[in-house]
Design an enzyme around this catalytic site. Sequence first.
Site, PDB file in Angstrom:
ATOM      1  N   ASP A  43      -0.695   0.390   7.048  1.00 33.42           N
ATOM      2  CA  ASP A  43      -0.873  -1.288   6.653  1.00 33.42           C
ATOM      3  C   ASP A  43       0.182  -2.070   8.346  1.00 33.42           C
ATOM      4  O   ASP A  43       0.876  -2.021   8.902  1.00 33.42           O
ATOM      5  CB  ASP A  43      -0.136  -1.387   5.590  1.00 33.42           C
ATOM      6  CG  ASP A  43      -0.529  -2.584   4.911  1.00 33.42           C
ATOM      7  OD1 ASP A  43      -1.024  -3.444   5.412  1.00 33.42           O
ATOM      8  OD2 ASP A  43       0.609  -3.158   4.748  1.00 33.42           O
ATOM      9  N   PHE A  86      -6.651  -6.760   0.311  1.00 30.37           N
ATOM     10  CA  PHE A  86      -5.490  -5.541  -0.258  1.00 30.37           C
ATOM     11  C   PHE A  86      -7.431  -4.514  -0.902  1.00 30.37           C
ATOM     12  O   PHE A  86      -8.116  -4.915  -2.118  1.00 30.37           O
ATOM     13  CB  PHE A  86      -5.013  -6.022  -1.510  1.00 30.37           C
ATOM     14  CG  PHE A  86      -4.156  -5.508  -2.318  1.00 30.37           C
ATOM     15  CD1 PHE A  86      -2.901  -4.454  -1.332  1.00 30.37           C
ATOM     16  CD2 PHE A  86      -4.089  -4.435  -3.376  1.00 30.37           C
ATOM     17  CE1 PHE A  86      -2.285  -3.330  -2.075  1.00 30.37           C
ATOM     18  CE2 PHE A  86      -3.733  -3.466  -3.772  1.00 30.37           C
ATOM     19  CZ  PHE A  86      -1.886  -2.669  -2.667  1.00 30.37           C
TER      20      PHE A  86
HETATM   21  P1  IMP Z   1       3.133   0.525   5.468  1.00 32.93           P
HETATM   22  O1  IMP Z   1       4.316   1.482   5.168  1.00 32.93           O
HETATM   23  O2  IMP Z   1       3.452  -0.966   5.092  1.00 32.93           O
HETATM   24  O3  IMP Z   1       1.754   0.948   6.986  1.00 32.93           O
HETATM   25  O4  IMP Z   1       2.335   1.309   4.096  1.00 32.93           O
HETATM   26  C1  IMP Z   1       1.341   1.659   3.913  1.00 32.93           C
HETATM   27  C2  IMP Z   1       1.248   1.989   2.847  1.00 32.93           C
HETATM   28  O5  IMP Z   1       1.101   1.392   1.653  1.00 32.93           O
HETATM   29  C3  IMP Z   1      -0.200   2.908   2.616  1.00 32.93           C
HETATM   30  O6  IMP Z   1       0.015   4.461   2.213  1.00 32.93           O
HETATM   31  C4  IMP Z   1      -0.454   2.460   1.336  1.00 32.93           C
HETATM   32  O7  IMP Z   1      -0.416   3.918  -0.007  1.00 32.93           O
HETATM   33  C5  IMP Z   1       0.203   1.235   0.600  1.00 32.93           C
HETATM   34  N1  IMP Z   1      -0.920   0.343   0.820  1.00 32.93           N
HETATM   35  C6  IMP Z   1      -0.979  -1.048   2.279  1.00 32.93           C
HETATM   36  N2  IMP Z   1      -2.297  -1.795   2.259  1.00 32.93           N
HETATM   37  C7  IMP Z   1      -2.804  -1.218   1.192  1.00 32.93           C
HETATM   38  C8  IMP Z   1      -3.436  -2.038   0.122  1.00 32.93           C
HETATM   39  O8  IMP Z   1      -4.029  -2.893   1.223  1.00 32.93           O
HETATM   40  N3  IMP Z   1      -4.008  -1.373  -0.790  1.00 32.93           N
HETATM   41  C9  IMP Z   1      -3.051  -0.023  -1.188  1.00 32.93           C
HETATM   42  N4  IMP Z   1      -2.102   0.881  -0.745  1.00 32.93           N
HETATM   43  C10 IMP Z   1      -2.231  -0.199   0.383  1.00 32.93           C
END
Ligand code: IMP
Length: 178
Positions: free
Chosen positions: A102, A152
């Site tokens: 993300d 999401f």
């Molecule tokens: P980042 O650190 O922002 O890249 O987020 C990564 C983590 O956030 C992932 O491993 C997920 O656990 C959680 N995450 C990010 N986007 C979503 C989503 O759309 N649904 C559920 N979990 C998410």
Amino acid sequence: MSKEVISVLIGEEELDRRIRELGKQISADFAGETVHVIGILKGGAPFACELSKRLTVPVIMDYLQVSSYGASTSTSGDVRFMKDLDIAIKGKNVLIAEDIIDTGMTLAAIRDSLAGRGAKQIKVCALLDKPERRILKKIEADYVGFSVPDKFVVGMGLDYDQKYRNLPYVGVLEFVDE
Ligand code: IMP
Ligand code: MG
């Protein structure tokens, strides 16, 4: 009051087909080598298992747990390590299996932490990628299952407040007024 409504974005068969393709590609790229598949708990665990089943090279499975989300749908930017690897990765081929990239913060923290351990190489395979949300532009996966829009999503390991990880498909979660 609002209720949680999930609409299917990527169905079970499509997921299976794409994971088989990724398995074939990764097996070819790592031909003759053993791969340490590191599932990122909890969200990356189902994908790590499904992907490992489709690899034809020898596989060692291990898990790492980090935490950045509470009962919220946006990142806190604060990544904590909850569980470390059981098996040393010095000189090994590491393949990180993550549910989704993300903002890129989680992956950046994991990469930094593993970088000093002397792995032969560290590659990343993410089932889903939300490129529009990336804060850390340098963070990309080496292998991606599907690019998804800035919605999401839940299922195939992804949760909302610890729910829906068990769904066999990936769906968009929306809150609809009752
Ligand atoms: P980042 O650190 O922002 O890249 O987020 C990564 C983590 O956030 C992932 O491993 C997920 O656990 C959680 N995450 C990010 N986007 C979503 C989503 O759309 N649904 C559920 N979990 C998410
Ligand atoms: Mg996760």
